[in-house]
Design a protein around this motif. Structure first.
Motif, PDB file in Angstrom:
ATOM      1  N   ARG A 112      -8.637   2.649   6.941  1.00 47.89           N
ATOM      2  CA  ARG A 112      -7.416   2.469   6.404  1.00 47.89           C
ATOM      3  C   ARG A 112      -6.528   1.499   7.097  1.00 47.89           C
ATOM      4  O   ARG A 112      -6.412   1.912   8.384  1.00 47.89           O
ATOM      5  CB  ARG A 112      -6.687   3.672   6.004  1.00 47.89           C
ATOM      6  CG  ARG A 112      -5.410   3.742   4.949  1.00 47.89           C
ATOM      7  CD  ARG A 112      -5.758   3.170   3.739  1.00 47.89           C
ATOM      8  NE  ARG A 112      -4.487   2.689   2.848  1.00 47.89           N
ATOM      9  CZ  ARG A 112      -3.850   3.738   2.257  1.00 47.89           C
ATOM     10  NH1 ARG A 112      -3.974   5.041   2.398  1.00 47.89           N
ATOM     11  NH2 ARG A 112      -2.747   3.455   1.610  1.00 47.89           N
ATOM     12  N   GLU A 113      -5.984   0.484   6.571  1.00 46.32           N
ATOM     13  CA  GLU A 113      -5.035  -0.371   7.341  1.00 46.32           C
ATOM     14  C   GLU A 113      -3.595   0.372   7.271  1.00 46.32           C
ATOM     15  O   GLU A 113      -3.097   0.667   6.245  1.00 46.32           O
ATOM     16  CB  GLU A 113      -5.040  -1.586   6.789  1.00 46.32           C
ATOM     17  CG  GLU A 113      -6.174  -2.494   7.070  1.00 46.32           C
ATOM     18  CD  GLU A 113      -5.818  -3.841   7.550  1.00 46.32           C
ATOM     19  OE1 GLU A 113      -4.880  -4.118   8.027  1.00 46.32           O
ATOM     20  OE2 GLU A 113      -7.080  -4.579   7.963  1.00 46.32           O
ATOM     21  N   VAL A 114      -3.237   0.471   8.326  1.00 43.86           N
ATOM     22  CA  VAL A 114      -1.774   1.002   8.521  1.00 43.86           C
ATOM     23  C   VAL A 114      -0.830   0.474   9.514  1.00 43.86           C
ATOM     24  O   VAL A 114      -1.308  -0.390  10.073  1.00 43.86           O
ATOM     25  CB  VAL A 114      -1.894   2.489   8.921  1.00 43.86           C
ATOM     26  CG1 VAL A 114      -2.855   3.518   7.857  1.00 43.86           C
ATOM     27  CG2 VAL A 114      -2.484   2.861  10.363  1.00 43.86           C
ATOM     28  N   THR A 136       2.121   3.202   5.281  1.00 42.98           N
ATOM     29  CA  THR A 136       0.951   2.129   4.922  1.00 42.98           C
ATOM     30  C   THR A 136       1.485   0.811   4.084  1.00 42.98           C
ATOM     31  O   THR A 136       2.847   0.818   4.075  1.00 42.98           O
ATOM     32  CB  THR A 136       0.034   2.786   3.693  1.00 42.98           C
ATOM     33  OG1 THR A 136       0.926   3.249   2.823  1.00 42.98           O
ATOM     34  CG2 THR A 136      -0.672   3.878   4.289  1.00 42.98           C
ATOM     35  N   LEU A 158      -0.419   9.826   1.757  1.00 39.56           N
ATOM     36  CA  LEU A 158      -0.628   8.413   2.284  1.00 39.56           C
ATOM     37  C   LEU A 158      -2.429   8.088   2.202  1.00 39.56           C
ATOM     38  O   LEU A 158      -2.704   7.196   2.161  1.00 39.56           O
ATOM     39  CB  LEU A 158      -0.375   7.871   3.550  1.00 39.56           C
ATOM     40  CG  LEU A 158       1.349   8.042   3.713  1.00 39.56           C
ATOM     41  CD1 LEU A 158       1.594   7.776   5.268  1.00 39.56           C
ATOM     42  CD2 LEU A 158       1.920   7.015   3.030  1.00 39.56           C
ATOM     43  N   THR A 201      -6.007  -0.414  12.236  1.00 39.32           N
ATOM     44  CA  THR A 201      -7.024   0.258  11.388  1.00 39.32           C
ATOM     45  C   THR A 201      -7.370   1.954  11.783  1.00 39.32           C
ATOM     46  O   THR A 201      -7.507   2.123  12.937  1.00 39.32           O
ATOM     47  CB  THR A 201      -8.343  -0.335  11.519  1.00 39.32           C
ATOM     48  OG1 THR A 201      -8.195  -1.694  11.182  1.00 39.32           O
ATOM     49  CG2 THR A 201      -9.397   0.367  10.439  1.00 39.32           C
ATOM     50  N   ARG A 215       0.315  -2.951  13.684  1.00 38.84           N
ATOM     51  CA  ARG A 215      -0.669  -2.841  12.581  1.00 38.84           C
ATOM     52  C   ARG A 215      -2.243  -2.529  13.110  1.00 38.84           C
ATOM     53  O   ARG A 215      -2.384  -3.174  14.203  1.00 38.84           O
ATOM     54  CB  ARG A 215      -0.661  -4.214  11.704  1.00 38.84           C
ATOM     55  CG  ARG A 215       0.505  -4.384  11.108  1.00 38.84           C
ATOM     56  CD  ARG A 215       0.357  -5.878  10.227  1.00 38.84           C
ATOM     57  NE  ARG A 215      -0.613  -5.685   8.989  1.00 38.84           N
ATOM     58  CZ  ARG A 215      -0.548  -6.248   7.884  1.00 38.84           C
ATOM     59  NH1 ARG A 215       0.518  -7.318   7.777  1.00 38.84           N
ATOM     60  NH2 ARG A 215      -1.383  -6.187   7.048  1.00 38.84           N
ATOM     61  N   ILE A 257       3.377   6.973  11.023  1.00 34.12           N
ATOM     62  CA  ILE A 257       2.424   6.214  10.083  1.00 34.12           C
ATOM     63  C   ILE A 257       2.893   5.632   8.804  1.00 34.12           C
ATOM     64  O   ILE A 257       3.310   6.571   8.245  1.00 34.12           O
ATOM     65  CB  ILE A 257       1.028   6.903  10.014  1.00 34.12           C
ATOM     66  CG1 ILE A 257       0.576   7.394  11.450  1.00 34.12           C
ATOM     67  CG2 ILE A 257      -0.061   5.928   9.134  1.00 34.12           C
ATOM     68  CD1 ILE A 257      -0.084   5.976  12.341  1.00 34.12           C
ATOM     69  N   LEU A 274      -4.659   8.870   4.093  1.00 28.80           N
ATOM     70  CA  LEU A 274      -5.090   8.451   5.420  1.00 28.80           C
ATOM     71  C   LEU A 274      -6.600   8.542   5.689  1.00 28.80           C
ATOM     72  O   LEU A 274      -6.969   9.956   5.488  1.00 28.80           O
ATOM     73  CB  LEU A 274      -4.405   8.711   6.463  1.00 28.80           C
ATOM     74  CG  LEU A 274      -2.840   8.239   6.458  1.00 28.80           C
ATOM     75  CD1 LEU A 274      -2.076   8.649   7.685  1.00 28.80           C
ATOM     76  CD2 LEU A 274      -2.908   6.808   6.168  1.00 28.80           C
ATOM     77  N   ILE A 300       7.144  -1.957   3.510  1.00 21.27           N
ATOM     78  CA  ILE A 300       6.240  -0.639   4.156  1.00 21.27           C
ATOM     79  C   ILE A 300       6.502   0.331   3.242  1.00 21.27           C
ATOM     80  O   ILE A 300       7.540   0.508   2.443  1.00 21.27           O
ATOM     81  CB  ILE A 300       6.093  -0.312   5.354  1.00 21.27           C
ATOM     82  CG1 ILE A 300       7.465   0.276   5.749  1.00 21.27           C
ATOM     83  CG2 ILE A 300       5.712  -1.617   6.518  1.00 21.27           C
ATOM     84  CD1 ILE A 300       7.506   0.903   7.215  1.00 21.27           C
ATOM     85  N   THR A 301       5.340   1.334   2.786  1.00 20.10           N
ATOM     86  CA  THR A 301       5.698   2.619   2.132  1.00 20.10           C
ATOM     87  C   THR A 301       6.093   3.636   3.151  1.00 20.10           C
ATOM     88  O   THR A 301       5.229   3.889   4.258  1.00 20.10           O
ATOM     89  CB  THR A 301       4.426   2.738   1.340  1.00 20.10           C
ATOM     90  OG1 THR A 301       4.126   1.829   0.565  1.00 20.10           O
ATOM     91  CG2 THR A 301       4.392   3.913   0.513  1.00 20.10           C
TER      92      THR A 301
END
Lengths: 72, 72, 72, 72, 72, 72
Positions: free
Chosen positions: A56-58, B71, A50, A15, A13, B69, A52, C3-4
């Motif tokens: 953005r938190e990913v 989200t 997405l 940013t 996880r 990646i 991005l 998650i997505t």
């Protein structure tokens, strides 16, 4: 579609700190809480799907068979 | 042979905490300073060549094109 | 963690038809609604964490950069 | 050179529906008979060598170790 | 099925010198005319389907996005 | 950082003969002593960090799990 990830060990996880967009693929740089950066190259189509962008938190994911080990 | 790594961003220094050895490939689990675990699957031949065992300091490497990646 | 997924295009919903378990990695065979089979090799640890067994509905995922194209 | 493919299970015959060409890599989108789309990223050099364009019949191939499994 | 390979540049013709068979995956070692060895890990199912054994002539293939570059 | 490579078998020393630079990724073509060409796609960031250019001696590396085997 919401899915359950394969292997929680190889999920990072973080940013998004930078997105370098190309015509086909883009570089997405993610900063982890430890300060380390992970660079990912994905399709620009996915970057847009997405949404991005920096801040953005990913989750950065890697399959175990893709991880190499080296010694110092 | 000593080489200079491709991309320092996707290198994770850590300590081997477990090696599950199979006849062809082995799982090598590496703990990062942040506490996160990375699981790698490499050939058992490499595990022996590199003398990997718990306590050994290693670098886990991932190519940018292998990082996905997602989200939350 | 839920998650997505990165790219819906390279997700294949199907049913597990066979799991060949090894000491480190396992083969998971997934039948798609079209009848086609997809073979995946993942860690046996993940097979257990996800409780994969014949009859289980899953999603097989592939990163775009891993897909090769050939002509007939 | 004509070769026999490694594993027929992970071969998907389909039709190219779109090619997004970049300076180095291109995205090739293939529609399977089931309607599903597969996105591939290969070198633009290969796109030209194989003369890929919409309407062309191709095979999308994936190595088993590159296929991840997730649950819903 | 006979297919035309994606990119002749990353194809290495050679001779199988060793097969280490595991329950799920096997290591296949290929010697190139230059003397160099390439190690491949594929499913044991593929090893059997292709009847791989020492002395067999094969082609080792690698996708461009899987090749890393390092300096000395 | 200087590291010891994972598996000397899948290391190919050669000379860069061409770099095709894109906004995100670049193609790096390496000629081996045997005359064979290997094509690599890496981030343009890495191309710059490693100062890759024609004439530069490099090592092309591939993970064993990324090598496919086909028969003729």
């Amino acid at each position: 579609m919401s899915i359950t990830a394969v292997n929680v060990r190889n999920q990072f996880r973080g940013t998004v700190v930078e997105v370098i967009e190309g015509p086909v693929v883009s570089e997405v740089d993610v900063r982890l809480p430890s300060g380390q950066l992970i660079t990912s190259v994905i399709t620009t189509r996915s970057v847009k799907d997405l949404a991005l962008a920096p801040g953005r938190e990913v989750v950065a994911l890697v399959k175990s068979t893709e991880v190499s080990i080296a010694t110092l």
